[in-house]
Design a protein around this motif. Structure first.
Motif, PDB file in Angstrom:
ATOM      1  N   LYS A 188       0.795  -1.399  -0.059  1.00 42.78           N
ATOM      2  CA  LYS A 188      -0.031   0.069  -0.150  1.00 42.78           C
ATOM      3  C   LYS A 188       0.799   1.309  -0.061  1.00 42.78           C
ATOM      4  O   LYS A 188       0.542   2.217  -0.547  1.00 42.78           O
ATOM      5  CB  LYS A 188      -0.858   0.211   1.163  1.00 42.78           C
ATOM      6  CG  LYS A 188      -1.896  -1.144   1.194  1.00 42.78           C
ATOM      7  CD  LYS A 188      -3.181  -1.018   2.300  1.00 42.78           C
ATOM      8  CE  LYS A 188      -4.087  -2.213   2.253  1.00 42.78           C
ATOM      9  NZ  LYS A 188      -5.017  -2.061   3.322  1.00 42.78           N
ATOM     10  N   THR A 189       1.849   1.007   0.562  1.00 39.85           N
ATOM     11  CA  THR A 189       2.919   2.296   0.665  1.00 39.85           C
ATOM     12  C   THR A 189       4.314   1.840   0.909  1.00 39.85           C
ATOM     13  O   THR A 189       4.579   0.486   1.080  1.00 39.85           O
ATOM     14  CB  THR A 189       2.762   3.374   1.768  1.00 39.85           C
ATOM     15  OG1 THR A 189       3.490   4.586   1.423  1.00 39.85           O
ATOM     16  CG2 THR A 189       2.853   2.983   3.208  1.00 39.85           C
ATOM     17  N   VAL A 190       5.253   2.529   0.953  1.00 31.08           N
ATOM     18  CA  VAL A 190       6.684   2.121   0.976  1.00 31.08           C
ATOM     19  C   VAL A 190       7.637   3.045   1.817  1.00 31.08           C
ATOM     20  O   VAL A 190       7.305   4.288   1.720  1.00 31.08           O
ATOM     21  CB  VAL A 190       7.462   2.246  -0.362  1.00 31.08           C
ATOM     22  CG1 VAL A 190       9.115   1.786  -0.200  1.00 31.08           C
ATOM     23  CG2 VAL A 190       6.776   1.237  -1.571  1.00 31.08           C
ATOM     24  N   PHE A 191       7.809   2.612   2.984  1.00 30.82           N
ATOM     25  CA  PHE A 191       8.705   3.437   4.067  1.00 30.82           C
ATOM     26  C   PHE A 191      10.019   3.699   3.290  1.00 30.82           C
ATOM     27  O   PHE A 191      10.552   2.769   2.730  1.00 30.82           O
ATOM     28  CB  PHE A 191       8.551   2.923   5.321  1.00 30.82           C
ATOM     29  CG  PHE A 191       7.153   2.770   6.223  1.00 30.82           C
ATOM     30  CD1 PHE A 191       7.065   3.709   7.208  1.00 30.82           C
ATOM     31  CD2 PHE A 191       6.261   2.196   5.815  1.00 30.82           C
ATOM     32  CE1 PHE A 191       6.068   3.898   7.689  1.00 30.82           C
ATOM     33  CE2 PHE A 191       5.074   2.262   6.319  1.00 30.82           C
ATOM     34  CZ  PHE A 191       4.817   2.943   7.285  1.00 30.82           C
ATOM     35  N   ASP A 214       2.413   9.816  -7.410  1.00 33.59           N
ATOM     36  CA  ASP A 214       1.826   9.549  -8.398  1.00 33.59           C
ATOM     37  C   ASP A 214       0.794   8.237  -8.449  1.00 33.59           C
ATOM     38  O   ASP A 214      -0.292   8.135  -9.180  1.00 33.59           O
ATOM     39  CB  ASP A 214       2.918   9.081  -9.660  1.00 33.59           C
ATOM     40  CG  ASP A 214       3.650  10.301 -10.219  1.00 33.59           C
ATOM     41  OD1 ASP A 214       3.086  11.372  -9.976  1.00 33.59           O
ATOM     42  OD2 ASP A 214       4.616  10.036 -10.755  1.00 33.59           O
ATOM     43  N   ALA A 215       1.138   7.475  -7.539  1.00 33.99           N
ATOM     44  CA  ALA A 215       0.212   6.263  -7.242  1.00 33.99           C
ATOM     45  C   ALA A 215      -0.895   6.530  -6.126  1.00 33.99           C
ATOM     46  O   ALA A 215      -1.826   5.679  -5.987  1.00 33.99           O
ATOM     47  CB  ALA A 215       1.066   5.275  -6.699  1.00 33.99           C
ATOM     48  N   GLY A 216      -1.082   7.864  -5.728  1.00 33.28           N
ATOM     49  CA  GLY A 216      -1.889   8.076  -4.737  1.00 33.28           C
ATOM     50  C   GLY A 216      -1.741   7.496  -3.280  1.00 33.28           C
ATOM     51  O   GLY A 216      -2.616   7.248  -2.553  1.00 33.28           O
ATOM     52  N   ALA A 217      -0.571   7.008  -3.079  1.00 26.47           N
ATOM     53  CA  ALA A 217      -0.287   6.445  -1.715  1.00 26.47           C
ATOM     54  C   ALA A 217       0.271   7.241  -0.766  1.00 26.47           C
ATOM     55  O   ALA A 217       0.496   8.365  -0.776  1.00 26.47           O
ATOM     56  CB  ALA A 217       0.933   5.185  -2.074  1.00 26.47           C
ATOM     57  N   GLU A 218      -0.073   6.885   0.534  1.00 24.92           N
ATOM     58  CA  GLU A 218       0.545   7.675   1.663  1.00 24.92           C
ATOM     59  C   GLU A 218       1.954   7.629   1.479  1.00 24.92           C
ATOM     60  O   GLU A 218       2.563   6.680   1.186  1.00 24.92           O
ATOM     61  CB  GLU A 218       0.097   6.854   3.061  1.00 24.92           C
ATOM     62  CG  GLU A 218       0.665   7.623   4.250  1.00 24.92           C
ATOM     63  CD  GLU A 218       0.002   6.597   5.491  1.00 24.92           C
ATOM     64  OE1 GLU A 218       0.732   7.259   6.678  1.00 24.92           O
ATOM     65  OE2 GLU A 218      -0.428   5.711   5.279  1.00 24.92           O
ATOM     66  N   ILE A 219       2.394   8.864   2.006  1.00 26.38           N
ATOM     67  CA  ILE A 219       3.879   9.239   2.016  1.00 26.38           C
ATOM     68  C   ILE A 219       4.349   9.381   3.326  1.00 26.38           C
ATOM     69  O   ILE A 219       4.220  10.412   4.041  1.00 26.38           O
ATOM     70  CB  ILE A 219       4.060  10.731   1.268  1.00 26.38           C
ATOM     71  CG1 ILE A 219       3.531  10.414  -0.269  1.00 26.38           C
ATOM     72  CG2 ILE A 219       5.458  10.956   0.925  1.00 26.38           C
ATOM     73  CD1 ILE A 219       3.824  11.781  -1.170  1.00 26.38           C
ATOM     74  N   PRO A 220       4.870   8.222   3.854  1.00 26.54           N
ATOM     75  CA  PRO A 220       5.530   8.438   5.051  1.00 26.54           C
ATOM     76  C   PRO A 220       6.445   9.268   5.412  1.00 26.54           C
ATOM     77  O   PRO A 220       7.306   9.465   4.451  1.00 26.54           O
ATOM     78  CB  PRO A 220       5.861   6.878   5.683  1.00 26.54           C
ATOM     79  CG  PRO A 220       5.325   6.045   4.369  1.00 26.54           C
ATOM     80  CD  PRO A 220       5.139   7.093   3.426  1.00 26.54           C
ATOM     81  N   GLU A 221       6.828   9.685   6.644  1.00 30.36           N
ATOM     82  CA  GLU A 221       8.046  10.508   6.828  1.00 30.36           C
ATOM     83  C   GLU A 221       9.302   9.881   6.806  1.00 30.36           C
ATOM     84  O   GLU A 221       9.224   8.653   7.378  1.00 30.36           O
ATOM     85  CB  GLU A 221       7.937  10.948   8.235  1.00 30.36           C
ATOM     86  CG  GLU A 221       8.976  12.246   8.520  1.00 30.36           C
ATOM     87  CD  GLU A 221       8.781  13.594   7.609  1.00 30.36           C
ATOM     88  OE1 GLU A 221       9.985  14.287   7.537  1.00 30.36           O
ATOM     89  OE2 GLU A 221       7.822  13.763   7.401  1.00 30.36           O
ATOM     90  N   PRO A 222      10.253  10.192   5.779  1.00 31.45           N
ATOM     91  CA  PRO A 222      11.701   9.429   5.911  1.00 31.45           C
ATOM     92  C   PRO A 222      12.200   9.268   7.164  1.00 31.45           C
ATOM     93  O   PRO A 222      12.248  10.351   8.094  1.00 31.45           O
ATOM     94  CB  PRO A 222      12.483  10.250   4.953  1.00 31.45           C
ATOM     95  CG  PRO A 222      11.414  11.111   4.172  1.00 31.45           C
ATOM     96  CD  PRO A 222      10.236  11.386   5.009  1.00 31.45           C
ATOM     97  N   LEU A 223      12.934   7.943   7.400  1.00 31.44           N
ATOM     98  CA  LEU A 223      13.775   7.966   8.372  1.00 31.44           C
ATOM     99  C   LEU A 223      15.304   8.164   8.342  1.00 31.44           C
ATOM    100  O   LEU A 223      15.678   7.359   7.347  1.00 31.44           O
ATOM    101  CB  LEU A 223      13.439   6.488   8.978  1.00 31.44           C
ATOM    102  CG  LEU A 223      11.967   6.029   9.485  1.00 31.44           C
ATOM    103  CD1 LEU A 223      11.990   4.641   9.845  1.00 31.44           C
ATOM    104  CD2 LEU A 223      11.607   7.044  10.561  1.00 31.44           C
TER     105      LEU A 223
END
Length: 366
Positions: A188-191, A214-223
């Motif tokens: 669903k998303t990629v961390f 572009d995929a309309g996926a959730e954008i997590p905060e980068p670690l």
């Protein structure tokens, strides 16, 4: 009993053997005119009999022509930097250029860094290759200063849309394609575990973000991670504690290896529970368990391309630049150029491509 090491023959030995002056031998070695056929043959025979090898540096000092390429970087311990320099060295050797490597560390301070840069310019190399992988580095601040003094090629990781003209590593495309691949698997998303000095300005991170957008996926905060895989291991443990984390894109393969270890130590499996992908194509990714899916960059090809950009510039352009810069110091052009590093997954000869290995898979059905 130890024997003394035999002294290498010098230009004086050649002159003595040929019965001519040192100046005449020097003129012969540098292809000078006005040499009689008899003297030319005598010197040629003396060079052959003595097995004389000219001192390139000494000849450069006499002729004021030092065919060398200066490489400047902030760090050469990383896989990518080492591979770039190897590509530069091999291409330069074929063209009979010497390569020098100078480091400008962020800890040096601006004054010391400028002294280092000035010393390099005074040495008068044929051209300079800047490995500017961290656009926030101290070296980055001297790009314009160096490129005004020397023919310069910049290898950087800047987004192609923002910094056209440099030799780019294609990292934006890589970050985009790796993330797109993980999404296609059904995640669903990629961390994202980012490499140092990222600040969302490193183009592999920009590619990751754009693919999610572009995929309309959730954008997590980068670690944010350091270059130390042990720090990545701690991040892997942290990510393993969240059940919604099913896919991770690590900033490079060493970081990916650390993240995988942390996940495994927490009792989760890769890729059954969490898929992990890396970046760079470091050979370490082939031997880890599991082996690491990665975006392979052909750093050596890019390093060789940088040498070609410097060496293949027409002599007329160099001459015109030197004349125009005579009054104002060193106003030489910035010989930077863009190359197409976009992937073609159907070809083994392209500089960059996605390599799918054991560390990624479709998400497990709960």
């Amino acid at each position: 009993m130890a024997t003394a090491k035999k002294r290498a023959p010098s230009i004086k030995d050649v002159a003595r053997e040929a019965g001519v002056s040192v100046t005449t031998v020097s003129r012969y070695l540098n292809g000078g005119p006005n040499l009689s056929e008899g003297r030319r043959k005598a010197i040629e025979l003396a060079v052959k009999e003595l097995n004389y090898r000219p001192n390139i540096i000494a000849r450069a000092l006499v002729s004021s022509e030092f065919r060398s390429i200066a490489v400047m970087a902030t760090d050469i311990s990383l896989y990518g930097s080492m591979q770039l320099i190897q590509g530069i060295e091999e291409a330069a050797r074929v063209r009979k250029y010497l390569v020098t490597v100078t480091l400008v560390n962020d800890d040096d301070g601006e004054k010391k860094a400028k002294e280092t840069v000035d010393q390099l310019i005074q040495n008068g190399p044929t051209g300079c290759i800047l490995i500017d992988l961290g656009n926030s580095s101290l070296l980055h601040a001297f790009i314009d200063y160096i490129s005004k003094a020397l023919p310069t090629v910049i290898i950087d990781e800047a987004d192609v849309h923002l910094h056209s003209g440099n030799l780019m590593l294609g990292a934006y495309e890589g970050g985009y394609q790796v993330t797109k691949y993980l999404l296609r698997l059904g995640h669903k998303t990629v961390f994202h575990v980012s490499i140092p000095k990222n600040d969302n300005k490193y183009s592999r991170s920009l590619g990751w973000r754009q693919a999610l957008k572009d995929a309309g996926a959730e954008i997590p905060e980068p670690l944010a991670c350091t270059w130390d895989p042990r720090k990545a291991e701690q991040i892997g443990k942290y990510l393993a504690s969240f059940p919604d984390v099913t896919a991770v894109f690590a900033g490079n393969d060493e970081v990916a290896a650390g993240v995988i270890r942390g996940i495994l130590l927490e009792g989760k499996r890769v890729p059954e529970d969490i898929s992990v992908a890396g970046f760079d194509g470091n050979p370490i990714g082939e031997v880890t368990v599991p082996s690491i899916t990665t975006w392979q960059q052909n750093f050596q090809t890019i390093g060789a391309a940088a040498v070609e950009r410097l060496a293949d510039k027409p002599n007329q352009e160099r001459g015109e630049s030197e004349e125009s810069g005579a009054a104002g110091g060193h106003a030489l052009p910035h010989f930077a150029a863009e190359v197409n590093l976009h992937p073609d997954e159907n070809s083994d000869d392209v500089p960059s491509r996605l390599i799918i290995r054991e560390s990624t898979a479709s998400p497990r059905v709960a």
